[in-house]
Design an enzyme around this catalytic site. Sequence first.
Site, PDB file in Angstrom:
ATOM      1  N   SER A  50      15.356  10.013   2.978  1.00  0.00           N
ATOM      2  CA  SER A  50      15.707   9.302   1.737  1.00  0.00           C
ATOM      3  C   SER A  50      16.407   7.984   2.030  1.00  0.00           C
ATOM      4  O   SER A  50      16.214   6.990   1.329  1.00  0.00           O
ATOM      5  CB  SER A  50      16.648  10.144   0.877  1.00  0.00           C
ATOM      6  OG  SER A  50      16.347  11.489   0.926  1.00  0.00           O
ATOM      7  N   TRP A 103      15.872   5.922   4.194  1.00  0.00           N
ATOM      8  CA  TRP A 103      14.937   4.890   4.638  1.00  0.00           C
ATOM      9  C   TRP A 103      14.084   4.325   3.495  1.00  0.00           C
ATOM     10  O   TRP A 103      13.337   3.374   3.699  1.00  0.00           O
ATOM     11  CB  TRP A 103      13.988   5.461   5.684  1.00  0.00           C
ATOM     12  CG  TRP A 103      14.666   5.873   6.962  1.00  0.00           C
ATOM     13  CD1 TRP A 103      15.987   6.248   7.124  1.00  0.00           C
ATOM     14  CD2 TRP A 103      14.074   5.959   8.247  1.00  0.00           C
ATOM     15  NE1 TRP A 103      16.226   6.558   8.428  1.00  0.00           N
ATOM     16  CE2 TRP A 103      15.077   6.394   9.156  1.00  0.00           C
ATOM     17  CE3 TRP A 103      12.791   5.714   8.730  1.00  0.00           C
ATOM     18  CZ2 TRP A 103      14.824   6.581  10.496  1.00  0.00           C
ATOM     19  CZ3 TRP A 103      12.550   5.915  10.074  1.00  0.00           C
ATOM     20  CH2 TRP A 103      13.552   6.335  10.946  1.00  0.00           C
ATOM     21  N   ALA A 104      14.166   4.951   2.321  1.00  0.00           N
ATOM     22  CA  ALA A 104      13.259   4.542   1.233  1.00  0.00           C
ATOM     23  C   ALA A 104      13.493   3.087   0.859  1.00  0.00           C
ATOM     24  O   ALA A 104      14.615   2.672   0.602  1.00  0.00           O
ATOM     25  CB  ALA A 104      13.466   5.446   0.031  1.00  0.00           C
ATOM     26  N   GLU A 107       4.185  -1.407  -8.003  1.00  0.00           N
ATOM     27  CA  GLU A 107       3.589  -0.873  -6.772  1.00  0.00           C
ATOM     28  C   GLU A 107       2.205  -0.339  -7.112  1.00  0.00           C
ATOM     29  O   GLU A 107       1.804  -0.302  -8.278  1.00  0.00           O
ATOM     30  CB  GLU A 107       4.491   0.196  -6.139  1.00  0.00           C
ATOM     31  CG  GLU A 107       5.772  -0.399  -5.560  1.00  0.00           C
ATOM     32  CD  GLU A 107       6.683   0.608  -4.881  1.00  0.00           C
ATOM     33  OE1 GLU A 107       6.343   1.800  -4.822  1.00  0.00           O
ATOM     34  OE2 GLU A 107       7.760   0.193  -4.413  1.00  0.00           O
ATOM     35  N   HIS A 118       0.962   6.060   4.516  1.00  0.00           N
ATOM     36  CA  HIS A 118       1.315   4.783   3.906  1.00  0.00           C
ATOM     37  C   HIS A 118       0.428   3.714   4.529  1.00  0.00           C
ATOM     38  O   HIS A 118       0.300   3.648   5.749  1.00  0.00           O
ATOM     39  CB  HIS A 118       2.795   4.464   4.146  1.00  0.00           C
ATOM     40  CG  HIS A 118       3.300   3.389   3.243  1.00  0.00           C
ATOM     41  ND1 HIS A 118       2.908   2.064   3.371  1.00  0.00           N
ATOM     42  CD2 HIS A 118       4.140   3.426   2.182  1.00  0.00           C
ATOM     43  CE1 HIS A 118       3.502   1.348   2.425  1.00  0.00           C
ATOM     44  NE2 HIS A 118       4.249   2.150   1.686  1.00  0.00           N
ATOM     45  N   ARG A 166      -2.761   4.442  -3.083  1.00  0.00           N
ATOM     46  CA  ARG A 166      -2.404   4.383  -1.669  1.00  0.00           C
ATOM     47  C   ARG A 166      -3.472   4.970  -0.755  1.00  0.00           C
ATOM     48  O   ARG A 166      -3.737   4.455   0.327  1.00  0.00           O
ATOM     49  CB  ARG A 166      -1.112   5.177  -1.505  1.00  0.00           C
ATOM     50  CG  ARG A 166      -0.124   4.522  -0.641  1.00  0.00           C
ATOM     51  CD  ARG A 166       1.178   5.252  -0.711  1.00  0.00           C
ATOM     52  NE  ARG A 166       2.193   4.377  -1.255  1.00  0.00           N
ATOM     53  CZ  ARG A 166       3.466   4.711  -1.341  1.00  0.00           C
ATOM     54  NH1 ARG A 166       3.870   5.905  -0.946  1.00  0.00           N
ATOM     55  NH2 ARG A 166       4.340   3.871  -1.824  1.00  0.00           N
ATOM     56  N   HIS A 181       3.415   9.508   5.993  1.00  0.00           N
ATOM     57  CA  HIS A 181       4.550   9.014   5.211  1.00  0.00           C
ATOM     58  C   HIS A 181       5.143  10.068   4.292  1.00  0.00           C
ATOM     59  O   HIS A 181       6.346  10.135   4.123  1.00  0.00           O
ATOM     60  CB  HIS A 181       4.049   7.826   4.383  1.00  0.00           C
ATOM     61  CG  HIS A 181       5.074   7.175   3.521  1.00  0.00           C
ATOM     62  ND1 HIS A 181       6.169   6.523   4.049  1.00  0.00           N
ATOM     63  CD2 HIS A 181       5.183   7.049   2.167  1.00  0.00           C
ATOM     64  CE1 HIS A 181       6.910   6.032   3.058  1.00  0.00           C
ATOM     65  NE2 HIS A 181       6.341   6.359   1.905  1.00  0.00           N
ATOM     66  N   ARG A 214       0.279  10.966  -4.048  1.00  0.00           N
ATOM     67  CA  ARG A 214       1.468  10.652  -4.856  1.00  0.00           C
ATOM     68  C   ARG A 214       1.460   9.194  -5.324  1.00  0.00           C
ATOM     69  O   ARG A 214       1.139   8.278  -4.558  1.00  0.00           O
ATOM     70  CB  ARG A 214       2.732  10.910  -4.031  1.00  0.00           C
ATOM     71  CG  ARG A 214       4.011  10.469  -4.702  1.00  0.00           C
ATOM     72  CD  ARG A 214       5.211  10.834  -3.881  1.00  0.00           C
ATOM     73  NE  ARG A 214       5.230  10.186  -2.594  1.00  0.00           N
ATOM     74  CZ  ARG A 214       5.699   8.961  -2.371  1.00  0.00           C
ATOM     75  NH1 ARG A 214       6.184   8.231  -3.368  1.00  0.00           N
ATOM     76  NH2 ARG A 214       5.689   8.469  -1.148  1.00  0.00           N
TER      77      ARG A 214
HETATM   78  C1  SIN Z   1       7.256   1.838  -0.186  1.00  0.00           C
HETATM   79  O1  SIN Z   1       8.288   1.223  -0.346  1.00  0.00           O
HETATM   80  O2  SIN Z   1       6.166   1.312  -0.037  1.00  0.00           O
HETATM   81  C2  SIN Z   1       7.324   3.341  -0.154  1.00  0.00           C
HETATM   82  C3  SIN Z   1       7.709   3.866  -1.463  1.00  0.00           C
HETATM   83  C4  SIN Z   1       7.146   5.237  -1.656  1.00  0.00           C
HETATM   84  O3  SIN Z   1       6.815   5.915  -0.692  1.00  0.00           O
HETATM   85  O4  SIN Z   1       6.994   5.639  -2.811  1.00  0.00           O
END
Ligand code: SIN
Length: 533
Positions: free
Chosen positions: A53, A55-56, A124, A243, A289, A348, A383
Site C-alpha cells: 500500500s 508504494w501506491a 486513469e 501493470h 489495463r 502488479h 481490476r
Molecule cells: C498506478 O498508479 O498506475 C497504479 C494504480 C493502481 O494499481 O490502481
Amino acid sequence: MAQATSSNREHLAGDALVAGAGLAGLFTALKLADAGCQVTVLAGIPRKGGATSTWAQGGIAAALGPDDSVDLHVADTLAAGDGLVDEAAARALAEDAPARIADLEALGVAFDRNADGSFSLGREGAHSRNRIAHVGGDSAGAAIMAALGKAASSHENIHILSGWHAADLFVERGVVSGLVTRGGVAPDAPTLIFRADATVLATGGVGALYAVTTNPTGSRGHGLGLAARAGALVSDVEFVQFHPTAIACAEDPAPLATEALRGEGATLLKADGSRLMEGVHRDLELAPRDIVAREIATEIARGRTVLLDCREAVGDRFAERFPSVYAACQRNGIDPVAGTIPVAPAAHYHMGGVVSDLAGAASMPGLYVCGEVARTGAHGANRLASNSLLESIVFGARIADAIAVNSTSTRPPKNAPSGGAAPTGPDPHAEQIKALRDSMSRNVGVARDASSLEETLSLIRGLEAQALPQASGYNNMLAAAHLIVAAAYRRQESRGGHSRLDYPQTDERLARPTPLTLTEALLTCAAPVTKTA
Ligand code: SIN
C-alpha cells in the site's frame, strides 16, 4: 492447519487478530478499535519494501466529481472486469467510497485539492470520468500509510506486534480461532499461537511470486496459501494483473510509471516513434489495463522496446507532479523531461484470492479477509485502476462492523510477547524461490498456454516434494503459486488478465467465477515433476 496441543504457547489477542499492517490491516484495526474492540495487529517480520500500500502511486477511485455518479463508477468497474465482476460487490465499492475517503481525511490524509477547494481528480485507464483522488501527486500510498500508522500506533485499543508472522490458521472444531505464528523464517523459529474471537487476514497479494513485479518482496501469496492450506475456498486466482508501464530497468521490484501519467496525456510509442495503441483500442493509452499490457508484451516479445513519452503531456512539471516516478527515473539514468521512459509489463495485482462475502467473511467461520488477499468479486477478470486501495478501506469498514457486533471487549494481556528479529542471513530457500519467480514470469505471465503452465506446475511439484513441513512460510508461497498456475491451466479461454495463447477467444459459457480448493489444484494436470537440485 494447526490443532491445539498442550505444548503450544498461546497469547490472547482480544476481539480480533489482524495479520498485516498495510492499508487493509490498519484501516480494519482502526475501525474495530473505534467500535470499542480490542485488536492485536501482527505486523510480520520486517522486510525490504514493507507494505505494498505504501508504494501506491495512483490514488483512490471515488465518484466525487460533479459529472460523476455511483452508477458510472459501477459501470466502469463492470466493463473493465470483462464479464466476471460481482455487481453487488462493485456497487458496495462505489457506494461506500465517498464516506471512506471522508474517514481518511478525518485521519489527516490531505487529498490534493483545486484552488476552489474541490478534489483535484485524475483520470486513469477505463474510467469514463476523472475520478482518482490523489495525494502529493503520485504519493497517495505513502501519505495514507503515514496517517494510518500514526493513528493506529497511538490508539489505546490497538496492540501492534512485530516479529511474528502468520504461518497457519489455528482451527478448533472447524472454527478459525486465531493464527499459529513463527518468530522468524528459519525452520526452527519459535512458534506462538495468537487466539482471538475473529481473525482477519490482510496479508497482501502475490506479485513477488514473479521475477518482474512492482510489489515488494513480502507479497508472495502467504495469506492465500495459508488460508487454502487450511481448507478455505479461493476463486479467480488465475487473474493476475500486469501493470503495463513498469520502468524497464534492472531494479527488483521494478519501479512503476503510474497510469496517471497516461491520464495526463502521456503516449506509448514503438521504437520507430509511432503510437503503439493506435488501431488497438478506441481509448488508446487509456484502454483497460489488460489490453495495454498485452499490446506492450507482444511488442517486447518481437524484440522491440516500448517507450512512454511524457514530454508534451507533463514536461518540466514532472519532478513536482510525479516525484516518485521522477526519482525512479533518476536512479536509472532516465530523463523523463527531455526523453522517453522504457516500459514493460510487471506483475502488479491479484484480482483473485480467498473468497469473501460482502462483509469480508471467508468460507471458514471466524475468518475474514481484506485487501488484495481477498476475492470480493469487485474486480472480476481485470481490476479498474485505483479500485484497490478503495477495496481495502470499504471492506475493512464492513469487516469491522461484522466483528464489532459480537465484541466482548476483552483486553489482551499487557505482557505481549516480543517476536523474532528480522532475518539477517540469506533466505534458506533463496535458490528455489528464484527458480519459482523466473518460471512464473516466463510461463504464467501476460500470455500463457498449456505447455508453459505444465512446465511451471512441474517445477512447483518438485519444490513441494522437497519442502520441509515446518517451513510454513515457504509452503504457503508454494501453495499460492500452485493455485494460480492450476487455475490458469483449468480456464481454457482468454479473458481480462488471463490470456491463453492456445485459447485466444473469450468463451461466454465460462463467464463465471472459478472457486477452487487446494486439493483440486493439487489434482490439476498430471505433468511430470521437475527434479530440482
Ligand atoms: C498506478 O498508479 O498506475 C497504479 C494504480 C493502481 O494499481 O490502481
